[in-house]
Design an enzyme around this catalytic site. Structure first.
Site, PDB file in Angstrom:
ATOM      1  N   VAL A 149       0.837  -1.200   0.000  1.00  0.00           N
ATOM      2  CA  VAL A 149       0.000   0.000   0.000  1.00  0.00           C
ATOM      3  C   VAL A 149       0.876   1.256   0.000  1.00  0.00           C
ATOM      4  O   VAL A 149       0.612   2.207  -0.739  1.00  0.00           O
ATOM      5  CB  VAL A 149      -0.964  -0.016   1.207  1.00  0.00           C
ATOM      6  CG1 VAL A 149      -1.721   1.303   1.325  1.00  0.00           C
ATOM      7  CG2 VAL A 149      -1.951  -1.181   1.068  1.00  0.00           C
ATOM      8  N   LEU A 202       1.716   3.317   2.728  1.00  0.00           N
ATOM      9  CA  LEU A 202       1.358   4.379   3.674  1.00  0.00           C
ATOM     10  C   LEU A 202       0.467   5.469   3.086  1.00  0.00           C
ATOM     11  O   LEU A 202       0.666   6.657   3.342  1.00  0.00           O
ATOM     12  CB  LEU A 202       2.620   5.003   4.282  1.00  0.00           C
ATOM     13  CG  LEU A 202       3.463   4.066   5.148  1.00  0.00           C
ATOM     14  CD1 LEU A 202       4.764   4.748   5.557  1.00  0.00           C
ATOM     15  CD2 LEU A 202       2.691   3.632   6.387  1.00  0.00           C
ATOM     16  N   CYS A 253       8.075  -0.364   7.890  1.00  0.00           N
ATOM     17  CA  CYS A 253       7.243  -0.482   6.696  1.00  0.00           C
ATOM     18  C   CYS A 253       8.117  -0.852   5.502  1.00  0.00           C
ATOM     19  O   CYS A 253       9.037  -0.110   5.146  1.00  0.00           O
ATOM     20  CB  CYS A 253       6.497   0.821   6.402  1.00  0.00           C
ATOM     21  SG  CYS A 253       5.566   0.698   4.866  1.00  0.00           S
TER      22      CYS A 253
END
Lengths: 304, 256
Positions: free
Chosen positions: A71, A73, A130
């Site tokens: 995705v 963030l 992430c």
């Protein structure tokens, strides 16, 4: 009935079941399916200083017992969260815990500073794990010096409970955990997703626009469980267990391995009611095993 | 309101080798479904299918508490959904997404490619209720893939194109002669492959006809939490599951 409350530094959760950032939106998305007030906490979608559009589609690939996401963030920025989203969810009787991201230490610090001022938010989760952003994110979490530097910088501006979310994409996760503990983290949450890949053999192309993404779901559970167990024995601060938890049994295994609380992630996509079912399941387990306080389970793994 | 509910398999109607109508029934009342809405269907008994499958609602029968999906076998999940025994429990989350807007038009063209016809029974019912004249144009590679024309024929005139010419006019959907009179239509609805919808949207744009398309992006949650199914729009990335699946073609950042 067993006492389900758990403590993570000054943060008190009414039960150890929380939802993982990026898998539960801002909670509202699940309001049709469960009573959000029943949850121990909600780790809301990752926030950055400025709005981010995230990565191009496709951002998702189904894999065996799991999925990849990339995705990147996507979010409307910390300002929008504080002014527009938080007022809608602040009266929920559960802990709202923002997940903090940045491309630079300065960006992380600025987001944390803003959240430090928000009444009702008692903790943040510092995301140095992430795998889906080009700058920052996991880059901070894969080396000890950078993990320490960002934790230390945030510790200086953030007074409340600071949780650091760790990546499993390292040689030794206990080294990073020990580093952020020294730098002032009040707890660690682990694991974020595993860097992974899916290929479409028909087109000979990667499935994801970003080529690689983060693997989550039950496929990673045994590895996550092992890492939680290792980190529990390496640090003194509480550990929040994450990784493929699909039911109460999985959650209890993480607690036995050393987790004080757990996060339910990908399972929310399959059953939007699963978090509440896990709370009920833990309650039933405590009753069945005559456990008066759920915190007795943390690290209660016995020798073989 | 979105709901998670157990249904049971009532019946199948196979339309060709890979396409089928699956009807599920429930003991409980069923939620109102709008044209364009979809459901996230959990595929029972298949550990290798991890996520739910987002499928458009084909029809809903409130009196008999049943809901029907038009499903085309595209992979493990849609294959398994075609092999369940009568009475098998199937858990679905529904109704999801937005819906087609039906207002003010007099004469509409509905363009469906392949399994893109799925949302059009509910849409055509609504158009009929409002006395809006409806023309269907369905395209596929070959005759076998053109299905349900009799059912749609009750709701409007049906035109067909096939790429191999085995039924109707030969060629791509957008080459059909119905487009020669395109200005007689004041609204176009389309669902099918992205290239087909883009071609339809291009014609609509050139002729200044309002056009709504229904997208079929891959999804995980279906309820706007994971942000996996986004499409690029003129105002940034939007979730197909909650901001869509229906978009006005002008909103989409399509290079057409």
């Amino acid at each position: 009935m067993a006492d389900l409350t758990v403590k993570i530094k000054d943060l008190v959760l009414k039960n150890p079941v929380t939802t993982a950032s990026g898998t539960f939106g801002f909670g509202e998305e699940f309001a049709d399916f469960i009573d959000l007030n029943l949850l121990g906490g909600i780790f809301v979608k990752g926030l950055t200083l400025k709005p981010r559009e995230g990565n191009d589609y496709p951002r998702m690939a189904e894999t065996a017992s799991g999925m990849l996401n990339a995705v990147g963030l996507q979010n409307k920025g910390i300002g929008y969260f504080i002014s527009d989203i938080y007022p809608r969810i602040k009266d929920l009787d559960t802990e709202i815990i923002p997940n903090v991201n940045g491309s630079t230490i300065e960006e992380y610090v600025e987001v944390a500073e803003k959240l430090n001022e928000v009444e009702g938010i008692n903790a943040i989760e510092l995301n140095i794990s992430c795998p889906n952003v080009k700058e920052g994110g996991m880059a901070f979490g894969v080396s000890c010096p950078s993990a320490i530097a960002v934790t230390d910088a945030i510790r200086k501006v953030y007074d409340k409970t600071l949780i650091v979310k760790l990546t499993p994409n390292v040689t030794d996760i206990t080294e990073i955990a020990k580093g952020v503990e020294v730098a002032g983290a009040d707890a660690v949450s682990l694991v974020n997703t595993f860097l992974a890949m899916a290929i479409d053999s028909k087109t000979r192309k990667p499935v994801l626009s970003t080529v690689t993404g983060g693997l989550s779901g039950p496929a990673i559970k045994p590895i996550a469980l092992r890492m939680v167990w290792q980190v529990y024995h390496a640090v003194k601060i509480p550990v929040i267990g994450i990784g493929g938890i699909m039911n109460a049994t999985d959650a209890i295994e993480f607690m036995l391995a050393g987790a004080t609380a757990i996060q339910v992630g990908t399972a929310n996509f399959i059953d939007p009611q699963v978090s509440v079912k896990i709370i009920e399941g833990i309650e039933a387990y405590c009753k069945e095993h005559n456990i008066s306080s759920v915190s007795e389970l943390t690290g209660a793994l016995e020798n073989r | 309101m979105k709901k998670i509910q157990d249904f049971r398999v009532k019946e199948y109607r196979w339309l060709n080798e890979t396409g089928y109508l699956l009807t599920l029934y429930s003991d409980l009342k069923i939620e109102p479904v709008l044209p364009g809405n979809f459901a996230e269907i959990q595929v029972p008994g298949t550990p290798e299918v991890f996520l739910r499958r987002p499928i458009s609602v084909f029809d809903a029968d409130y009196e008999n508490r049943s809901i029907t999906f038009y499903i085309k076998v595209a992979g493990k999940g849609t294959k398994k959904l075609g092999e369940l025994n009568q009475g098998t429990i199937v858990n679905i989350i529904y109704p999801l997404g937005n819906s087609f807007t039906v207002n003010g038009s007099k004469n509409v063209l509905v363009v469906g490619g392949g399994s893109g016809i799925a949302p059009f029974v509910l849409l055509a019912d609504e158009l009929k209720k409002k006395n809006i004249k409806t023309t269907f144009l369905f395209g596929a590679r070959t005759k076998k893939e053109i299905v349900l024309t009799r059912e749609f024929g009750r709701l409007g005139k049906v035109w067909v194109t096939t790429e191999d010419g085995s039924l109707g006019e030969q060629g791509l959907v957008t080459q059909h002669t119905v487009f020669k009179d395109i200005l007689t239509f004041d609204k176009i609805y389309s669902c099918g492959s992205d290239p087909m919808m883009k071609a339809v949207a291009k014609i609509a744009g050139e002729n200044r006809i309002d056009c709504e398309v229904s997208l079929e992006n891959m999804m995980a949650c279906g309820i706007g939490a994971c942000l996996c199914c986004v499409t690029e729009t003129t105002s940034g990335n939007k979730c197909v599951c909650t901001d869509g699946p229906v978009f006005n073609s002008k909103e989409l950042a399509w290079q057409i």
